[in-house]
Design an enzyme around this catalytic site. Structure first.
Site, PDB file in Angstrom:
ATOM      1  N   LYS A 159       0.845  -1.207   0.000  1.00  0.00           N
ATOM      2  CA  LYS A 159       0.000   0.000   0.000  1.00  0.00           C
ATOM      3  C   LYS A 159       0.882   1.258   0.000  1.00  0.00           C
ATOM      4  O   LYS A 159       0.667   2.200  -0.765  1.00  0.00           O
ATOM      5  CB  LYS A 159      -0.925  -0.026   1.216  1.00  0.00           C
ATOM      6  CG  LYS A 159      -1.462   1.301   1.661  1.00  0.00           C
ATOM      7  CD  LYS A 159      -2.526   1.837   0.719  1.00  0.00           C
ATOM      8  CE  LYS A 159      -2.797   3.305   0.979  1.00  0.00           C
ATOM      9  NZ  LYS A 159      -3.868   3.856   0.190  1.00  0.00           N
ATOM     10  N   CYS A 215      -2.383  11.207   1.079  1.00  0.00           N
ATOM     11  CA  CYS A 215      -1.776   9.909   0.772  1.00  0.00           C
ATOM     12  C   CYS A 215      -0.331  10.049   0.322  1.00  0.00           C
ATOM     13  O   CYS A 215       0.579   9.654   1.023  1.00  0.00           O
ATOM     14  CB  CYS A 215      -2.600   9.201  -0.290  1.00  0.00           C
ATOM     15  SG  CYS A 215      -4.327   9.104   0.145  1.00  0.00           S
TER      16      CYS A 215
HETATM   17  N1  SAJ Z   1       0.516  15.189  -8.724  1.00  0.00           N
HETATM   18  C1  SAJ Z   1       1.578  15.797  -9.395  1.00  0.00           C
HETATM   19  N2  SAJ Z   1       1.973  15.281 -10.591  1.00  0.00           N
HETATM   20  C2  SAJ Z   1       1.366  14.207 -11.160  1.00  0.00           C
HETATM   21  C3  SAJ Z   1       0.294  13.593 -10.476  1.00  0.00           C
HETATM   22  C4  SAJ Z   1      -0.110  14.110  -9.257  1.00  0.00           C
HETATM   23  O1  SAJ Z   1       2.172  16.797  -8.935  1.00  0.00           O
HETATM   24  O2  SAJ Z   1       1.780  13.798 -12.239  1.00  0.00           O
HETATM   25  C5  SAJ Z   1       0.080  15.689  -7.412  1.00  0.00           C
HETATM   26  C6  SAJ Z   1      -1.372  16.140  -7.394  1.00  0.00           C
HETATM   27  O3  SAJ Z   1      -1.486  17.468  -7.845  1.00  0.00           O
HETATM   28  C7  SAJ Z   1      -1.708  15.987  -5.929  1.00  0.00           C
HETATM   29  C8  SAJ Z   1      -0.858  14.790  -5.476  1.00  0.00           C
HETATM   30  O4  SAJ Z   1       0.101  14.616  -6.495  1.00  0.00           O
HETATM   31  O5  SAJ Z   1      -1.305  17.139  -5.197  1.00  0.00           O
HETATM   32  C9  SAJ Z   1      -1.612  13.503  -5.229  1.00  0.00           C
HETATM   33  O6  SAJ Z   1      -2.601  13.282  -6.203  1.00  0.00           O
HETATM   34  P1  SAJ Z   1      -2.963  11.843  -6.845  1.00  0.00           P
HETATM   35  O7  SAJ Z   1      -4.034  12.044  -7.829  1.00  0.00           O
HETATM   36  O8  SAJ Z   1      -1.736  11.182  -7.305  1.00  0.00           O
HETATM   37  O9  SAJ Z   1      -3.422  10.940  -5.654  1.00  0.00           O
HETATM   38  P2  SAJ Z   1      -4.414  10.939  -4.385  1.00  0.00           P
HETATM   39  O10 SAJ Z   1      -3.578  11.332  -3.204  1.00  0.00           O
HETATM   40  O11 SAJ Z   1      -5.677  11.677  -4.603  1.00  0.00           O
HETATM   41  O12 SAJ Z   1      -4.783   9.378  -4.315  1.00  0.00           O
HETATM   42  C10 SAJ Z   1      -3.740   8.386  -4.222  1.00  0.00           C
HETATM   43  C11 SAJ Z   1      -4.022   7.272  -5.223  1.00  0.00           C
HETATM   44  N3  SAJ Z   1      -2.833   6.424  -5.336  1.00  0.00           N
HETATM   45  C12 SAJ Z   1      -2.320   6.066  -6.533  1.00  0.00           C
HETATM   46  O13 SAJ Z   1      -2.793   6.394  -7.591  1.00  0.00           O
HETATM   47  C13 SAJ Z   1      -1.101   5.185  -6.482  1.00  0.00           C
HETATM   48  C14 SAJ Z   1      -5.207   6.439  -4.755  1.00  0.00           C
HETATM   49  O14 SAJ Z   1      -5.401   5.302  -5.572  1.00  0.00           O
HETATM   50  C15 SAJ Z   1      -4.994   5.968  -3.310  1.00  0.00           C
HETATM   51  O15 SAJ Z   1      -6.103   5.238  -2.818  1.00  0.00           O
HETATM   52  C16 SAJ Z   1      -4.852   7.193  -2.452  1.00  0.00           C
HETATM   53  O16 SAJ Z   1      -3.690   7.916  -2.905  1.00  0.00           O
HETATM   54  C17 SAJ Z   1      -4.695   6.729  -0.997  1.00  0.00           C
HETATM   55  O17 SAJ Z   1      -5.664   6.824  -0.251  1.00  0.00           O
HETATM   56  O18 SAJ Z   1      -3.636   6.201  -0.638  1.00  0.00           O
END
Ligand code: SAJ
Length: 420
Positions: free
Chosen positions: A204, A258
């Protein structure tokens, strides 16, 4: 076989899970220490935002299969889905898991199942949960089945992903794995993989760490590109044409509960070995400051008060969640400068002291518009209108969201994170 399931923690994971089991015929006792959550739920109402969850919860409560309480009761299965926030010193605060586990001990009986769903540092089931559960006097794995099964759903798509995603079950022994798999089969349509608790906990954490490290690489590339006079977004686009490359996107930082949190749970356990993970966290955490440096460079020749308009302050696009948002961090740094007047516009947000609900009012008399979050709504920003109401015509895009040529055509200066 229909079971009585006691779910501790009725938040973003516990509540959808409770509603899912309840609408599949199981009898759910939802437990939360927050009385507002409990009384709202018993009236079929919810206190969190997630598409379609209200309808599902209402159906579950109306059917009589979902009832909420502030303390646990006897059940066949106990699921713990309480928060594990991060402390200031970057270690997991496990107090909710500890109290939830201690609260169920008096109700445990032979044949029961205990599942931990909360995101936890590797080793939690073995080192923290089992010693608490042993106080029941039951033999772990033989009289009491125990497993770790993380949630991996994406906020905004929780109900679909709960059903469709693959699930990992880390049982303390084979029997625990099998009984827990049978339970989740009630609604999980994805694959279910069986393993040990510590492997499941680490899996995870590594999913989000993979993303965090990848984004750190993109953010480092953004800084390198600015220093080398190239465009990081072009490099990423071209590199990603390769069939085995998938560089993520740079930005003003990494937020949410996360990615910005989970990697620290690994560092906490192995501080001397988790080097790339720690460095990536720090790289991503440096981005709000980096964006402020770019802002100061753009505004350096302007004397006196300067108005900076920030569009978007949530942690990612098209949601209202501001948890760990790097834009809030950016605002914290910016507001220390007495010459900077901040205005924020975000169609999803209602509580920010700098908020201006009208987009064009927020931009009026501004010296710089910073795109913080690429909400879809911002694609419609009318640059021909903006240019006439700004004091200085500066745009800083942190997400490569707007088209450079279109912005410049209107006589505005277009600056891009990852390009100088
Ligand atoms: N971000 C970037 N660049 C990118 C992608 C995202 O800067 O290319 C930033 C976003 O702007 C944001 C952060 O990363 O600030 C996180 O966003 P996210 O869309 O990657 O993820 P979360 O935190 O909304 O959800 C994640 C997901 N994990 C994965 O995709 C591996 C989700 O499936 C998990 O369930 C969740 O974390 C969790 O609860 O752990």
């Amino acid at each position: 076989m229909k079971k009585t399931i006691c779910i501790s923690g009725l938040g973003y994971i516990g509540l959808p899970t409770a509603a899912m089991f309840a609408t599949h015929g199981h009898k759910i006792i939802g437990v939360d220490t927050n009385t507002t959550v409990v009384s709202a739920l018993n009236q079929g109402k919810i206190t969190i935002e997630e598409p379609y969850l209200d309808i599902m919860v209402q159906a579950a409560v109306t059917s009589g299969n979902l009832k909420a309480k502030t303390s646990p009761a006897e059940a066949d299965v106990f699921i713990i889905a309480v928060p594990t926030p991060i402390e200031k010193n970057k270690t997991a605060d496990m107090s909710c898991v500890i109290s939830a586990a201690e609260a169920i001990v008096p109700y445990l009986k032979k044949g029961n199942v205990v599942i931990l769903e909360s995101t936890s540092p590797p080793g939690t089931v073995e080192e923290l949960l089992i010693p608490i559960l042993e106080k029941s006097g039951l033999k772990i794995g033989e009289e009491l089945y125990v497993a770790y099964s993380p949630e991996r759903v994406l906020p905004g798509k929780i109900l679909t992903e709960l059903v469709e995603n693959n699930r990992i079950i880390g049982g303390v022994n084979e029997k625990s794995c099998k009984v827990v798999r049978e339970l989740y089969r009630t609604f999980v349509r994805g694959e279910i993989y069986l393993t040990t608790p510590t492997t499941a906990e680490m899996t995870k954490l590594m999913e989000n760490t993979f993303r965090d490290v990848n984004i750190a690489l993109a953010n480092e590339l953004a800084k390198l590109s600015e220093s080398m006079g190239i465009n990081a977004w072009d490099v990423i686009e071209f590199a990603n044409k390769h069939p085995r490359v998938n560089i993520h996107q740079p930005g003003p930082g990494v937020g949410g509960h996360c990615l910005a949190v989970d990697p620290w749970f690994i560092v906490e356990k192995q501080p001397d070995l988790a080097n790339i993970i720690k460095l990536s966290r720090n790289t991503n955490d440096s981005m709000p400051n980096h964006v402020v440096k770019r802002i100061n460079e753009i505004l350096k020749d302007i004397k006196g008060k300067k108005k900076v308009t920030i569009l978007g302050i949530t942690y990612k696009p098209n949601i209202d969640d501001m948890r760990e948002s790097p834009i809030l961090e950016m605002i914290d740094i910016l507001e220390k400068d007495e010459d900077v007047e901040i205005t924020v516009h975000d169609p999803f947000v209602h509580n920010c002291k700098y908020l201006e609900k009208d987009l064009y009012k927020s931009i009026r008399d501004s010296h710089l518009v910073v795109l913080g979050v690429n909400h879809d709504a911002f694609i419609k920003v009318d640059f021909s209108k903006i240019k006439d109401i700004m004091k200085e015509r500066n745009i800083l895009d942190t997400k490569d969201f707007w088209n450079e040529k279109e912005v410049e055509k209107e006589g505005l200066n277009y600056y891009l994170l990852g390009k100088k």
